[in-house]
Design a protein around this motif. Sequence first.
Motif, PDB file in Angstrom:
ATOM      1  N   ALA A   1       0.815  -1.223   0.000  1.00 30.70           N
ATOM      2  CA  ALA A   1       0.000   0.000   0.000  1.00 30.70           C
ATOM      3  C   ALA A   1       0.840   1.261   0.000  1.00 30.70           C
ATOM      4  CB  ALA A   1      -0.930   0.007   1.215  1.00 30.70           C
ATOM      5  N   GLY A   2       2.077   1.183   0.506  1.00 29.54           N
ATOM      6  CA  GLY A   2       2.920   2.361   0.665  1.00 29.54           C
ATOM      7  C   GLY A   2       3.097   2.703   2.131  1.00 29.54           C
ATOM      8  N   ASN A   3       4.082   3.531   2.418  1.00 35.06           N
ATOM      9  CA  ASN A   3       4.446   3.870   3.797  1.00 35.06           C
ATOM     10  C   ASN A   3       4.246   5.357   4.083  1.00 35.06           C
ATOM     11  OD1 ASN A   3       5.250   1.174   4.214  1.00 35.06           O
ATOM     12  ND2 ASN A   3       7.267   1.609   3.359  1.00 35.06           N
ATOM     13  N   GLY A   4       3.133   5.900   3.604  1.00 35.49           N
ATOM     14  CA  GLY A   4       2.845   7.320   3.771  1.00 35.49           C
ATOM     15  C   GLY A   4       1.895   7.629   4.900  1.00 35.49           C
ATOM     16  N   GLY A   5       1.565   6.639   5.726  1.00 36.36           N
ATOM     17  CA  GLY A   5       0.612   6.851   6.799  1.00 36.36           C
ATOM     18  C   GLY A   5       1.188   7.683   7.926  1.00 36.36           C
ATOM     19  N   PRO A   6       0.318   8.085   8.856  1.00 33.10           N
ATOM     20  CA  PRO A   6      -1.093   7.706   8.973  1.00 33.10           C
ATOM     21  C   PRO A   6      -2.044   8.660   8.258  1.00 33.10           C
ATOM     22  CG  PRO A   6      -0.472   8.924  10.916  1.00 33.10           C
ATOM     23  CD  PRO A   6       0.752   8.885  10.037  1.00 33.10           C
ATOM     24  N   GLY A  31     -13.358  -9.502  21.197  1.00 32.32           N
ATOM     25  CA  GLY A  31     -14.412  -8.766  20.522  1.00 32.32           C
ATOM     26  C   GLY A  31     -14.176  -7.270  20.474  1.00 32.32           C
ATOM     27  N   VAL A  32     -12.969  -6.837  20.799  1.00 34.00           N
ATOM     28  CA  VAL A  32     -12.626  -5.408  20.762  1.00 34.00           C
ATOM     29  C   VAL A  32     -12.149  -5.057  19.352  1.00 34.00           C
ATOM     30  CG1 VAL A  32     -11.092  -3.628  21.685  1.00 34.00           C
ATOM     31  CG2 VAL A  32     -12.005  -5.414  23.194  1.00 34.00           C
ATOM     32  N   PRO A  33     -12.644  -3.950  18.769  1.00 40.06           N
ATOM     33  CA  PRO A  33     -12.217  -3.583  17.411  1.00 40.06           C
ATOM     34  C   PRO A  33     -10.700  -3.418  17.314  1.00 40.06           C
ATOM     35  CG  PRO A  33     -14.109  -2.272  18.074  1.00 40.06           C
ATOM     36  CD  PRO A  33     -13.669  -3.026  19.289  1.00 40.06           C
ATOM     37  N   LEU A  34     -10.135  -3.818  16.170  1.00 36.82           N
ATOM     38  CA  LEU A  34      -8.717  -3.605  15.938  1.00 36.82           C
ATOM     39  C   LEU A  34      -8.420  -2.104  15.950  1.00 36.82           C
ATOM     40  CD1 LEU A  34      -7.796  -6.196  13.158  1.00 36.82           C
ATOM     41  CD2 LEU A  34      -7.795  -6.468  15.639  1.00 36.82           C
ATOM     42  N   GLN A  35      -7.196  -1.772  16.349  1.00 38.28           N
ATOM     43  CA  GLN A  35      -6.804  -0.389  16.531  1.00 38.28           C
ATOM     44  C   GLN A  35      -5.833   0.057  15.434  1.00 38.28           C
ATOM     45  OE1 GLN A  35      -8.036   1.459  19.626  1.00 38.28           O
ATOM     46  NE2 GLN A  35      -9.380  -0.215  18.987  1.00 38.28           N
ATOM     47  N   ALA A  36      -5.846   1.351  15.163  1.00 38.65           N
ATOM     48  CA  ALA A  36      -4.918   1.955  14.210  1.00 38.65           C
ATOM     49  C   ALA A  36      -4.071   2.989  14.930  1.00 38.65           C
ATOM     50  CB  ALA A  36      -5.667   2.608  13.052  1.00 38.65           C
ATOM     51  N   GLN A  37      -2.773   2.970  14.690  1.00 38.62           N
ATOM     52  CA  GLN A  37      -1.879   3.942  15.309  1.00 38.62           C
ATOM     53  C   GLN A  37      -1.991   5.281  14.591  1.00 38.62           C
ATOM     54  OE1 GLN A  37       2.060   2.216  15.222  1.00 38.62           O
ATOM     55  NE2 GLN A  37       1.590   0.724  16.824  1.00 38.62           N
ATOM     56  N   GLU A  38      -2.039   6.357  15.395  1.00 41.58           N
ATOM     57  CA  GLU A  38      -2.115   7.718  14.868  1.00 41.58           C
ATOM     58  C   GLU A  38      -1.038   8.570  15.534  1.00 41.58           C
ATOM     59  OE1 GLU A  38      -4.116   8.489  12.470  1.00 41.58           O
ATOM     60  OE2 GLU A  38      -5.402   6.713  12.453  1.00 41.58           O
ATOM     61  N   VAL A  39      -0.737   9.704  14.932  1.00 44.54           N
ATOM     62  CA  VAL A  39       0.307  10.589  15.445  1.00 44.54           C
ATOM     63  C   VAL A  39      -0.100  11.153  16.801  1.00 44.54           C
ATOM     64  CG1 VAL A  39       1.532  12.763  15.051  1.00 44.54           C
ATOM     65  CG2 VAL A  39       1.133  11.201  13.155  1.00 44.54           C
TER      66      VAL A  39
END
Length: 529
Positions: A59-64, A346-354
């Motif tokens: 996908a690329g490494n431009g996140g988040p 049953g906990v939603p997966l998490q996304a790392q943010e700045v």
Amino acid sequence: MNTLWSSWAKQAVADGVDILSLSLGPNSPPGGSISTFLNILDVALLNTVKANVLVVQAAGNGGPYDQTVTSFSPWIITVGAGVDDRSYPNTLTLGNMTVLPGTLLAPPTKGPFLYNLISANDATQGPGNPLYTPSDCQLASLFNKLLVQGKLMICTYSFNFIFGGASMQQVVSTLEALGAAGLVMVVESDVAGSQFDPVPFTMPGIVLLDYYSRLTTRDANGIAVQFGAQAKIGGGQIANYSGQAQQVALFSSRGPDIKDFNFNQADILKPNVLAPGYLIWGAWTPIGIDNPNYIGQRWAMISGTSMATPHVAGLAALLKEKYPLWSPAALASAMVTTADVQDSRGVPLQAQEVSAGSTPLLQNATPFDMGGGALNVNAALNPGIIFDAGEADYVAFLCTAEGATPQQVFASTGGVCPTVPGRPVDLNMPSITLASLNGTQVLSRTVTNIASNVERYTITWTSPADVAVTITPVTFTIGSSGQLQSQQITFTLQATGASTLSSFGHVTFAGDLGHQIHIPISITNKSLK
């Protein structure tokens, strides 16, 4: 058409490969008026898919940050990077007996005793170098060897290590030349830290500098004259497993997908699936020069969506072995629709943010972060039903691209546009993405049975915010392998004051024999006008 089909793609087909794993992509969308789906790379990959080869692309490494995915087209399965539960923890024990956690594949300091700490900025001598700051610890000539010898040197992992040519390997060379006892690496920011690959030594928190400053005596000119801060480094070469579910890595590129250079949103979901892409071991060529940390090495541990992509390619190969007649779309469907969106509790997966600190913030991951979810190997091998598509479907999709003419599509693919034009949302993807919803929109999806037994499915769904969803039929029975079943799905915007923020939902197909799949829904621009 042949001029647009890259030689390496042709060679892959000629070699008889079934799965093509790509850790490459454009630096930006194609310029001018050309659609992202008609850029030269994506057209080459479509011609590869026509030869029944599944393309798995990073996908690329431009996140988040939003709209940073550089893998655009529906005939490609696009992979985001997850941080899994494996780590290589290390510790730094300070002179006041405070123990700071860190990481790095490093042996401990010799003996049970403590070593004096010295900051790179306090150990300099002579003229500087415009290419590197002393804190990068790249040149031994910048430092006073008598001051550094026998001490633990504090260096900084800055953006120079990501964009400026600095390397951890050179840090090691510098400290060895100076006779240092070891290295303490302080991370400049959480963004830099997310792209840190743990070649030897430790990486504690920024609080080290406070401890060091308090116990370092300086003269009237601010020059350090006595070093009282002490520490010792623990061993960091043993893997630890926490049992924690994957998180979307901070650096992993995010959707929504775009359809042109102006970043107009597309009716296609990207990324499509999430796989482990943080601190991944892999073979490395000793003559490789693209990462200075690993010049001369045969193995490397690095992070990126390029490290996540081979996980998906490997599972695709297992699927291809089990289902040799499956199309690339069927292989992708099996992986996307069975991916995990929750952990074992049953906990939603998490996304790392700045964040403002050294630890990323966590938010519930959306389809723009993880696509269908985190790869689930066992579930993907037995999905029960799949969403299929082929060459004619992709050609019809291309014919809906803004600015695309039938002549251009034919020249690129050899395919002929249908007499009755369709819509991008008509493509039978294992996801539903609406770049805009004005009032009501109706579309369909068709599943194909790949199981040998008759199974009765019940459809349930969660509607995106501000949108009502209806699906018919809500139950169906599907029999022999290859049988098709279509559903009509209606989206209706509910309120005149609906939020302009993207909203998400999902559709679940649950069979009475235990098969269960799901597809994500994402809707961006919403307007009743």
